[in-house]
Design an enzyme around this catalytic site. Sequence first.
Site, PDB file in Angstrom:
ATOM      1  N   ARG A 313       0.827  -1.208   0.000  1.00  0.00           N
ATOM      2  CA  ARG A 313       0.000   0.000   0.000  1.00  0.00           C
ATOM      3  C   ARG A 313       0.860   1.256   0.000  1.00  0.00           C
ATOM      4  O   ARG A 313       0.496   2.272  -0.610  1.00  0.00           O
ATOM      5  CB  ARG A 313      -0.955   0.003   1.202  1.00  0.00           C
ATOM      6  N   GLU A 716      -9.404   6.366   7.271  1.00  0.00           N
ATOM      7  CA  GLU A 716      -7.962   6.570   7.165  1.00  0.00           C
ATOM      8  C   GLU A 716      -7.520   7.812   6.384  1.00  0.00           C
ATOM      9  O   GLU A 716      -6.553   8.466   6.783  1.00  0.00           O
ATOM     10  CB  GLU A 716      -7.324   5.331   6.526  1.00  0.00           C
TER      11      GLU A 716
END
Length: 766
Positions: A313, A716
């Site tokens: 990621r 997030e």
Amino acid sequence: MDTATVGHSVSHDSAARHVDGRAVFIDDLPEPRDLLHAHLVTSPWAHARLGAVDLSACLTAPGVVAVVTAADVPGVNDIGAIFKGEPLLPAEFAEYVGHPVAAVAATTPEAARHAASLARIDGEPLPAVFDVRNALEKEHYVCAPMTMARGDAARALAAAPFRLQGETEIGGQDHFYLETHVALATPVDGGALHIYSSTQHPTEVQHLISHILGLPQAAVTVEVRRLGGAFGGKESQASLVAGIASLLAWKTGRPVKLRLDRDDDMTITGKRHGFLLRWDVGFDQEGRILGVDMQLAAGCGWSADLSSSVMSRALSHADNAYFYPAARIRGFCCKTNLQSNTAFRGFGAPQGVIAAEAMLDDIAHHLGRDPLAVRKLNFYGTGGRDLTPYHQTVEHFRLPAMLEHLERSADLAERRQAIDAFNAKSPVIRKGLATVPVKFGVSFNNPMLNQAGALVMAYTDGSILVNHGGIEMGQGLYVKVAQVVAEVFQVPLSTVQVSSTRTDKVPNTSPTAASSGTDLNGMAAQLAAETIRERMAGVAAERFGVPVEEIEFKNGEIRSGNHHMEFAELTALCHAQRVSLSANGYYRTPKIHFDGKTMTGHPFLYYSHGLAAAEVAIDTLTGEWKALRVDILHDVGRSLNPAIDRGQIEGAFLQGMGWLTMEELVWDKEGRLLTHAPSTYKIPTARDLPADLRVELLANADNPEATVYRSKAVGEPPLILAVSVWLALRDAVASLAAPGAPATLGAPATPEHILAAVEAARATLP
């Protein structure tokens, strides 16, 4: 009666109970009869070959019932989340200071703690690695390096009119959830186990305990009502605590609770990965990027844990909002003899974004151009400027229009001029201003995890019960899912109850992570509720004598022309006619695929966008600083609950600001964590928020993708907006340096580090 609850600001379902203390967490549950309390025996060495583990004194201590080591594990002694090789209790090597090597169960917590202190461990100390740079040099990795590439970066760099190399180092962060790790394991009939676990991933805890004890998965039930915070720290590492409690319960036949106190929790569990970020970038005279070669090195600790996914990621966010015509981005998961770092809100994306943002700032300073102008020049666009390094086309890119809005609402141009004028006349106090965009991909990089199930049940009094695989950890997931179900049936929100998450109700669930809790579980619950509604509509149509297409659910009633009945009346009628009022819903995220070997694919269903402009002031004599004003514009699609979303944005921003400016992890030369309590580890409070904080949700911004009521994830992405504060501090420091000099301020930007950066900046002057 207004029953259309989606889109309305509704309080968190446990808000009042959180405030007055009535919310029940695992340590608040009534203690079962014969409960034992566990305590861990841990390694004093950062790296050692284990010899004898003498627990004889522990066994004879008052109140002690049992002790366990690796030799007591009846099944597979491994709790590795992705890769094997992470034992529940090690048999051969201790890999960090605090590594649990045994556990004691006694009648009281005090007795267990005392007995654990009597353990004697023999070990042969071995060389240890603590520094990411050292691990990178030694090629000391927990998994194979990764490369994400598109185009010929080397050729683009060689041909570029301008070229810069740079690096910055970003520290880790402790999760500091209010509720520390805890588990309560209870034997039940037939040799099965019931476990209350403070975990974001009950299915993983269930599966790993079944492996540890050699039980079928169906014999292990994991239940979670709520967590007192998690932030990623309870995604994989809850398995250690639940596993040891379960092992002791299996051995003794009695309930066992293991709760880590704050010092033990911080000493034993992993953190956010610290990163060493390096870049080599080629660009033209306007600052347009032509080629990029990046190196992202993560300090992973002693085991792989989730580090490979975190790095994946990070690599896929090292472009952030910018098009790289040619790019090579390499990731190295470095093994160190420290706590095994793990998931943390953002899951590697914040570190990847920082690499892009620091690089863009370096380009702007080198050319003497406005950093915001350089960012706009490099935004993703059309005409071939829409392909990411992982080969996904960027669609529905909202940041250019959002930035135009923020520039006007926050008066960015005028404030830039005012700050420059202030700095020109201020010898001690310097101000900085920075604007950071965020393009955050939503979905798990592992396609398998993008699925969810839910069970919805309607009762004959009109009440509704929902069970799904998501975990409520303070973020408002339960109330959002309840709103979705209430919206489907058009009934008051008070009608809908959400029960504890249990592995015996919805099996094989994914972790509540990747900002996808509502996307996945909300959609599964919506599909289940719609199935029941269709059945109910058929019954109503037969009763009214009308086509089913004419049946309308609205304001707690079912209507068609002049016909109507209460929702509860229809549920009773359905039961009388033997029509099922329960349904399972299942959702799998469409369109996504990703090849972990080539690091290419379409890993994200959509992107969440955000912008933050931060203004700060620093004292160049002390390094102290203050956030003066922050403007945030965030894209949450069609918000399911604006109040919850706003709270998530503000909380995430503050947590990110804490990570980048004050939360400093310090180990001594032997690998002992020195910052293992609030007395030595500083976290932000509400008082650290800027006095002038302006948060705006992007209006008229329904998600173009078919998500649950066109909403977007919010957990997030806003954390990354705090990078604006860090860059504003660097901007203030840069005002003291010679033109074109690179910034030297890493993170956390504590007063000590700011003062050092100030001195380094002044040293560049002639």
